[in-house]
Design an enzyme around this catalytic site. Structure first.
Site, mmCIF file in Angstrom:
data_model
loop_
_atom_site.group_PDB
_atom_site.id
_atom_site.type_symbol
_atom_site.label_atom_id
_atom_site.label_comp_id
_atom_site.label_asym_id
_atom_site.label_seq_id
_atom_site.Cartn_x
_atom_site.Cartn_y
_atom_site.Cartn_z
ATOM 1 N N ARG A 199 -11.317 10.256 -5.182
ATOM 2 C CA ARG A 199 -11.838 9.227 -3.891
ATOM 3 C C ARG A 199 -11.793 10.138 -2.795
ATOM 4 O O ARG A 199 -12.392 9.653 -1.578
ATOM 5 C CB ARG A 199 -11.345 7.972 -4.118
ATOM 6 C CG ARG A 199 -11.693 7.206 -5.516
ATOM 7 C CD ARG A 199 -11.538 5.634 -5.103
ATOM 8 N NE ARG A 199 -10.120 5.585 -5.514
ATOM 9 C CZ ARG A 199 -9.251 4.639 -4.960
ATOM 10 N NH1 ARG A 199 -9.928 3.901 -4.114
ATOM 11 N NH2 ARG A 199 -8.000 4.606 -5.154
ATOM 12 N N CYS A 240 0.853 -1.189 -0.088
ATOM 13 C CA CYS A 240 -0.171 0.052 0.062
ATOM 14 C C CYS A 240 0.721 1.156 0.097
ATOM 15 O O CYS A 240 2.222 1.227 0.449
ATOM 16 C CB CYS A 240 -0.921 0.023 1.216
ATOM 17 S SG CYS A 240 -2.070 -1.127 1.182
ATOM 18 N N CYS A 287 -1.541 -2.126 7.041
ATOM 19 C CA CYS A 287 -1.119 -0.895 7.169
ATOM 20 C C CYS A 287 -1.119 -0.187 8.645
ATOM 21 O O CYS A 287 -0.079 0.025 9.169
ATOM 22 C CB CYS A 287 -1.701 0.299 6.354
ATOM 23 S SG CYS A 287 -0.884 -0.109 4.608
ATOM 24 N N CYS A 317 -5.562 0.471 5.704
ATOM 25 C CA CYS A 317 -6.030 -1.089 5.677
ATOM 26 C C CYS A 317 -5.646 -1.515 6.888
ATOM 27 O O CYS A 317 -4.792 -0.982 7.782
ATOM 28 C CB CYS A 317 -5.661 -2.137 4.567
ATOM 29 S SG CYS A 317 -4.057 -2.540 4.510
ATOM 30 N N TYR A 371 -1.283 -5.585 20.306
ATOM 31 C CA TYR A 371 0.174 -5.703 20.904
ATOM 32 C C TYR A 371 1.012 -4.510 19.967
ATOM 33 O O TYR A 371 0.937 -4.228 18.861
ATOM 34 C CB TYR A 371 0.644 -7.105 20.365
ATOM 35 C CG TYR A 371 2.222 -7.118 20.666
ATOM 36 C CD1 TYR A 371 2.680 -7.422 22.077
ATOM 37 C CD2 TYR A 371 3.056 -6.913 19.620
ATOM 38 C CE1 TYR A 371 3.883 -7.611 22.110
ATOM 39 C CE2 TYR A 371 4.340 -7.255 19.975
ATOM 40 C CZ TYR A 371 4.759 -7.583 21.212
ATOM 41 O OH TYR A 371 6.077 -7.832 21.618
ATOM 42 N N TRP A 395 4.542 -3.775 19.104
ATOM 43 C CA TRP A 395 5.935 -4.542 18.948
ATOM 44 C C TRP A 395 6.935 -3.471 19.359
ATOM 45 O O TRP A 395 7.928 -3.714 19.894
ATOM 46 C CB TRP A 395 5.862 -5.012 17.458
ATOM 47 C CG TRP A 395 7.432 -5.289 16.913
ATOM 48 C CD1 TRP A 395 7.934 -6.442 17.379
ATOM 49 C CD2 TRP A 395 8.300 -4.497 16.299
ATOM 50 N NE1 TRP A 395 9.085 -6.268 16.754
ATOM 51 C CE2 TRP A 395 9.566 -5.233 16.147
ATOM 52 C CE3 TRP A 395 8.082 -3.197 15.698
ATOM 53 C CZ2 TRP A 395 10.411 -4.772 15.453
ATOM 54 C CZ3 TRP A 395 9.319 -2.703 15.025
ATOM 55 C CH2 TRP A 395 10.489 -3.780 14.800
ATOM 56 N N GLU A 439 1.011 3.541 2.159
ATOM 57 C CA GLU A 439 1.503 4.086 3.216
ATOM 58 C C GLU A 439 2.684 3.217 3.934
ATOM 59 O O GLU A 439 3.616 3.753 4.238
ATOM 60 C CB GLU A 439 0.552 3.570 4.516
ATOM 61 C CG GLU A 439 -0.711 4.398 4.190
ATOM 62 C CD GLU A 439 -1.850 3.670 3.665
ATOM 63 O OE1 GLU A 439 -2.904 4.100 3.818
ATOM 64 O OE2 GLU A 439 -1.545 3.080 2.811
#
Length: 135
Positions: free
Chosen positions: A82, A54, A91, A88, A125, A127, A56
């Protein structure tokens, strides 16, 4: 957040890239992020039937290649007018892992808002928990 606190320059940067660089089916989304030093970094997605990255995610690499390792705010904009498109799930997780204090611009044109990445991926979580400011 109120609409007037939105980084409109960032949205326009992504929209400009979407209008001028997203041509055809391979590049349909653009992203723009503001680095902590004020720079704006842009990128486009790399669509592929095997699951290309994507916009991002491409932006994370583009920012690093320019020495921008700390991002404040990000936005994605779709081609063909758009408008702003939320990230998503993949991402959202990657953005949280890289930039746990990142703000993401989301919403309809009449109700844009900048929300913490943690609000888009609650109870997750982290990371990169060591990167969170504990002050």
């Amino acid at each position: 957040m109120r609409t007037d606190s939105i980084d409109h320059e960032l949205i326009e940067a992504a929209a400009h890239v979407a209008r001028t660089r997203c041509q055809g089916d391979n590049h349909t989304m653009a992203a723009a992020a503001r680095a902590r030093d004020g720079r704006i970094v842009t990128a486009v997605n790399a669509y592929h039937f095997t699951g290309g990255p994507c916009a991002e995610l491409v932006l994370i690499g583009a920012a690093a290649s320019q020495g921008a390792y700390e991002l404040d705010t990000i936005v994605a904009v779709g081609d063909r007018d758009r408008g702003v498109v939320p990230p998503c799930g993949r991402c959202r997780q990657v953005l949280l892992d890289y930039f746990p204090t990142l703000k993401v611009i989301v919403g309809r044109p009449d109700h844009l808002r900048a929300v913490p990445i943690t609000a888009l991926l609650p109870e997750s979580y982290i990371w990169a928990h060591h990167q969170l400011d504990t002050d």
